[in-house]
Design an enzyme around this catalytic site. Structure first.
Site, short mmCIF file in Angstrom:
data_model
loop_
_atom_site.label_atom_id
_atom_site.label_comp_id
_atom_site.label_asym_id
_atom_site.label_seq_id
_atom_site.Cartn_x
_atom_site.Cartn_y
_atom_site.Cartn_z
N SER A 120 0.81 -1.20 0.00
CA SER A 120 0.00 0.00 0.00
C SER A 120 0.85 1.27 0.00
O SER A 120 1.65 1.46 -0.91
CB SER A 120 -0.94 -0.07 1.21
OG SER A 120 -1.91 0.93 1.14
N ASP B 73 -9.71 -5.46 -4.52
CA ASP B 73 -9.06 -4.41 -3.71
C ASP B 73 -9.72 -3.06 -3.97
O ASP B 73 -9.68 -2.54 -5.09
CB ASP B 73 -7.57 -4.36 -4.06
CG ASP B 73 -6.75 -3.60 -3.04
OD1 ASP B 73 -7.30 -2.67 -2.42
OD2 ASP B 73 -5.57 -3.94 -2.86
N HIS C 60 -7.41 -5.64 -0.28
CA HIS C 60 -6.23 -4.95 0.24
C HIS C 60 -5.53 -5.66 1.40
O HIS C 60 -4.31 -5.77 1.44
CB HIS C 60 -6.65 -3.54 0.68
CG HIS C 60 -5.57 -2.53 0.58
ND1 HIS C 60 -5.01 -2.14 -0.62
CD2 HIS C 60 -4.93 -1.79 1.52
CE1 HIS C 60 -4.09 -1.22 -0.41
NE2 HIS C 60 -4.02 -1.00 0.89
#
Ligand SMILES: *[C@@H]1O[C@H](CO)[C@@H](O)[C@H](O)[C@H]1NC(C)=O
Length: 416
Positions: A188, A358, A391
């Site tokens: 991320s 995601d 995610h």
């Protein structure tokens, strides 16, 4: 001497690396004793600073060393090293891997599942020398040479400063301790700051390869309603609400802020993890509970604003001070400078893994990133797509070892 240069001088003097060993004496790992520029800290750490090693590594039977490194703007970061696998490692030279978490979490985020599912342990057991980074402002990295985290001055930074100061400091300690080029793993925001760094030619001379999990560069297709609303708020009233200081997801104003967003039609916060990150396929309920207790970690409101600008603008650029005069003051230009991802060295071994569910790192945004990498040497770019992953699956998925981490290890071995 101006205050600024005095400060630079002071941090220069402080720019030595302090090593604290929290291992029980019998477990002391003997590789780096007496290295130049390294000293043991005399004072016992404050109670909240028992460290990640004690909190989540030693209990699993792995050796672990706590390091502290001071960034050149004075932030004191904690870094953990797991030098070998549970079964020990003999004397062979192990390649260093630096693992960098994303926003609103810290290094703990990699250590929440049962040990055999956690990336740092899997890497250590596979012969790597594992280093875990903790970004400024998170629980174990909340100190500064002279700024107080209770004051707004401490929080005057966005991810530009992580590119400029945090990453070089953590790379620096790993490089100085191991004398080897580094394999990097980011998740991320940990991918965004890496891409931004590489695009400016930073760190690449100390880098062997980079793994980008849930890569985030372009954010304009973000699908989480909660995320989109939050991004809008960060560009508006919220900065006055939080005064551009600490953004602590566990704090009361922040909780109220979140509640107000959750009251919007179409936002379902029943499952907060899904509301924020997408429909994760493969999380363990106990791990998520543990995550919600131990994780959401503070960041700077300015950092959230910068991310919100990335959502809004659809380009990867430095923090926008919001008007031409302020931008000129900071950058000498009326618009913030762009990080040109096309400039990432084309021969840098890259491994990207992204998920079809995601909500933060949307497929279409990853597509834009891949487009920016279209001149990359084909044999240096590995791309993995996992249809059912969202995610958080990349850090906490019960099957992440089989789906992702084994491929990461194969990739690292190929580029050793
Ligand atoms: C989920 O986590 C708990 C607690 O760590 C553990 O006992 C259990 O085995 C885990 N389940 C799976 C499927 O990994």
């Amino acid at each position: 001497m101006s205050l600024h240069s005095l400060f630079n001088f002071a941090t220069l003097c402080l720019s030595i690396t302090i090593v604290i060993l929290v291992e029980p004496p019998l477990q002391v790992f003997g590789a780096n004793r007496g290295s130049f520029g390294v000293m043991k800290s005399a004072a016992p750490p404050p109670p909240e600073q028992v460290g990640l090693c004690a909190a989540a590594v030693l209990v699993h039977g792995y050796k672990c060393q706590e390091f502290e490194v001071i960034t050149d703007d004075g932030y004191i970061l904690s870094v953990q090293r797991i030098p070998e696998g549970r079964a020990g490692g003999g004397g062979e030279k192990r390649q260093p891997v630096l693992i960098q978490h994303g926003v609103l979490v810290d290094g703990m985020t990699w250590l929440l599942n049962p040990a055999e599912q956690n990336l740092p342990f899997i890497l250590a057991d596979n012969g790597f020398d594992v280093w875990i980074a903790n970004t400024r402002g998170t629980r174990f990295s909340r100190r500064h040479a002279h700024l107080d985290p209770a004051k707004p001055e401490y929080w005057d930074w966005s991810w530009d400063e992580l590119v400029l100061h945090d990453l070089p400091a953590t790379f620096g300690i790993v490089y100085s301790q191991t004398g080897q080029k580094i394999h990097y793993v980011g998740h991320s925001l940990g991918t965004l700051i890496a891409l931004a760094s590489f695009s400016e030619g930073r760190l690449v001379d100390r880098l062997k390869s980079a793994v980008l999990l849930s890569p985030v560069a372009y954010l304009s297709h973000m699908t989480t309603t909660l995320g989109v609303l939050a991004a809008k708020s960060f560009l508006g009233e919220i900065t006055t609400l939080f005064g551009m200081a600490e953004f602590n997801p566990k704090g009361e104003p922040e909780a109220n802020f979140l509640k107000s967003l959750c009251a919007y039609p179409g936002v379902d916060c029943y499952d907060l993890m899904s509301a924020l990150t997408g429909k994760n396929c493969c999380l363990n309920t106990s791990t998520v509970e543990y995550f919600l207790k131990s994780e959401p970690q503070s960041t700077a409101t300015k950092n959230m604003v910068h991310l919100a600008q990335t959502v809004r603008d659809g380009i990867v650029s430095k923090f926008d001070y919001g008007n031409a005069d302020y931008n000129v003051e900071h950058y000498g230009e009326s618009k913030p400078p762009v990080y040109n991802l096309v400039n990432i060295p084309h021969d840098l071994p890259l491994f990207l893994s992204y998920g079809g569910q995601d909500a933060l790192s949307d497929e279409r945004d990853v597509g834009l990133l891949l487009d920016a990498l279209k001149f990359h040497d084909l044999d240096k770019l590995t791309v993995q797509f996992i249809k059912e992953y969202a995610h958080a699956d990349f850090i906490m998925g019960v099957n992440a070892k089989d789906r992702v981490y084994n491929a990461v290890i194969t990739f690292f071995r190929h580029y050793q």
